[in-house]
Design an enzyme around this catalytic site. Structure first.
Site, PDB file in Angstrom:
ATOM      1  N   ASP A  98       0.827  -1.204   0.000  1.00  0.00           N
ATOM      2  CA  ASP A  98       0.000   0.000   0.000  1.00  0.00           C
ATOM      3  C   ASP A  98       0.864   1.257   0.000  1.00  0.00           C
ATOM      4  O   ASP A  98       1.992   1.264   0.500  1.00  0.00           O
ATOM      5  CB  ASP A  98      -0.869   0.055   1.262  1.00  0.00           C
ATOM      6  CG  ASP A  98      -2.110  -0.805   1.161  1.00  0.00           C
ATOM      7  OD1 ASP A  98      -2.197  -1.621   0.237  1.00  0.00           O
ATOM      8  OD2 ASP A  98      -2.988  -0.665   2.041  1.00  0.00           O
ATOM      9  N   HIS A 149      -5.625   2.974  -4.227  1.00  0.00           N
ATOM     10  CA  HIS A 149      -5.647   3.227  -2.778  1.00  0.00           C
ATOM     11  C   HIS A 149      -6.061   4.673  -2.480  1.00  0.00           C
ATOM     12  O   HIS A 149      -5.677   5.233  -1.462  1.00  0.00           O
ATOM     13  CB  HIS A 149      -4.265   2.920  -2.178  1.00  0.00           C
ATOM     14  CG  HIS A 149      -4.261   2.774  -0.681  1.00  0.00           C
ATOM     15  ND1 HIS A 149      -5.238   2.103   0.017  1.00  0.00           N
ATOM     16  CD2 HIS A 149      -3.379   3.221   0.260  1.00  0.00           C
ATOM     17  CE1 HIS A 149      -4.959   2.132   1.308  1.00  0.00           C
ATOM     18  NE2 HIS A 149      -3.845   2.820   1.480  1.00  0.00           N
ATOM     19  N   HIS A 153      -5.487   9.431   0.442  1.00  0.00           N
ATOM     20  CA  HIS A 153      -5.547   8.573   1.631  1.00  0.00           C
ATOM     21  C   HIS A 153      -6.540   9.085   2.668  1.00  0.00           C
ATOM     22  O   HIS A 153      -6.440   8.781   3.854  1.00  0.00           O
ATOM     23  CB  HIS A 153      -4.162   8.387   2.266  1.00  0.00           C
ATOM     24  CG  HIS A 153      -4.038   7.100   3.046  1.00  0.00           C
ATOM     25  ND1 HIS A 153      -4.125   7.042   4.422  1.00  0.00           N
ATOM     26  CD2 HIS A 153      -3.824   5.830   2.641  1.00  0.00           C
ATOM     27  CE1 HIS A 153      -3.970   5.798   4.824  1.00  0.00           C
ATOM     28  NE2 HIS A 153      -3.797   5.026   3.763  1.00  0.00           N
ATOM     29  N   HIS A 243       3.840  -1.977   3.286  1.00  0.00           N
ATOM     30  CA  HIS A 243       3.924  -0.650   2.661  1.00  0.00           C
ATOM     31  C   HIS A 243       5.324  -0.472   2.098  1.00  0.00           C
ATOM     32  O   HIS A 243       6.310  -0.575   2.846  1.00  0.00           O
ATOM     33  CB  HIS A 243       3.644   0.456   3.683  1.00  0.00           C
ATOM     34  CG  HIS A 243       2.282   0.406   4.296  1.00  0.00           C
ATOM     35  ND1 HIS A 243       1.968  -0.471   5.319  1.00  0.00           N
ATOM     36  CD2 HIS A 243       1.149   1.117   4.037  1.00  0.00           C
ATOM     37  CE1 HIS A 243       0.697  -0.293   5.668  1.00  0.00           C
ATOM     38  NE2 HIS A 243       0.181   0.666   4.907  1.00  0.00           N
TER      39      HIS A 243
END
Length: 287
Positions: A98, A149, A153, A243
């Site tokens: 991510d 994604h 965010h 990540h």
């Protein structure tokens, strides 16, 4: 989501300690069909349930309009350039990242290429896709699954539909401009979703993908600890969350891959994990 007549359900703890209904794989087709029709965000489908649905009721693997969703997300591997692994027979686990791409993503891609592993990358639009366009192109060209994604965010469950559409739609367009394909998978920030997020995701042709394993790599730069946490939680049909934007994560990946292979796992993309099911827009996939 309303209970489906004639089914039996069990509950299991969520990551927040609550329980949620789980539908046995024998009735997974009914569960997915109901999800496609109602857009209910609280019902989650595991990879094994999705595969059972596809095998027992192929019509259950279509979108709400009755048309099969296109397999894959903006990558050659995801688009079916190679025969997917049969995760009903093979011990599979999906590797996902991510928040990128970032400055360390090319080094991660070198590792994955050496190990002959494909992963799913849930990309952020602003300051990531726009900042590293060549890395996005490389992700797709090397067969990784390129997914959404959001743009900034922002927690989607705090937004109205127009704002959700903006967060997801801008990233869809930015990725498509670089790869020629819009993603079909998305991961909501913090795993937070609701009925509005589900409705917009379905509208944009996006399935929602959560996770079963997290190393909380945002909280440490200790690569050995990141690997240990990941491996301690790893299980068949799992979805690993890492990540590629944190300093300790990419150096942890070789040890994670080596040990998972030693344990007999085949590392796959999310779409491969679901195969022969095709991701259903709006559906929430979780172990």
């Amino acid at each position: 989501m309303p209970e489906i007549p004639g089914t039996t359900t069990t509950t299991r703890p969520t990551r927040t300690g609550r329980t949620r209904p789980r539908v046995a794989s024998a009735v997974a087709a009914m569960s997915l069909a109901a999800l496609a029709l109602t857009g209910c965000a609280t019902d989650r489908v595991s990879p094994s349930e999705a595969r059972a649905d596809a095998l027992e009721n192929p019509a259950g693997s279509t979108g709400g309009d009755g048309k099969a969703a296109k397999a894959g997300s903006a990558g050659r591997n995801a688009a079916g350039a190679k025969v997917p692994v049969d995760c009903e027979k093979t011990k599979c686990i999906a590797l996902t990242f991510d928040g990128g791409p970032g400055k360390a993503t090319p080094a991660l891609l070198d590792i994955l290429k050496k190990e002959k592993v494909h992963a799913t990358f849930f990309l952020l639009g602003k300051n990531h896709v726009l900042k590293y366009p060549e890395t996005v192109r490389r992700l797709a060209a090397e067969g990784h699954e390129v997914a959404n994604h959001t743009w900034t965010h922002e927690r989607l469950d705090t937004l109205d539909k127009d704002a959700i559409r903006e967060e997801l739609g801008r990233t869809q367009d930015a990725i498509a401009e670089l790869t020629g394909r819009k993603p079909t998978l998305m991961r909501p920030p913090q795993g937070r979703t609701n009925d509005d997020v589900t409705a917009v995701s379905k509208e944009l042709g996006l399935s929602q993908v959560l996770w079963s394993t997290t190393a909380k790599d945002f909280s440490t730069t200790d690569s050995a600890l990141i690997a240990e946490r990941t491996l301690d939680q790893a299980g068949r049909d799992g979805i690993i969350l890492l990540h590629d934007i944190y300093d300790g994560t990419v150096p942890a990946v070789p040890a994670i891959i080596t040990e998972l292979k030693k344990r007999g796992y085949t590392l796959v993309t999310v779409t491969e994990l679901l195969h022969p099911a095709q991701p259903v827009p709006g559906a929430v996939y979780d172990q």
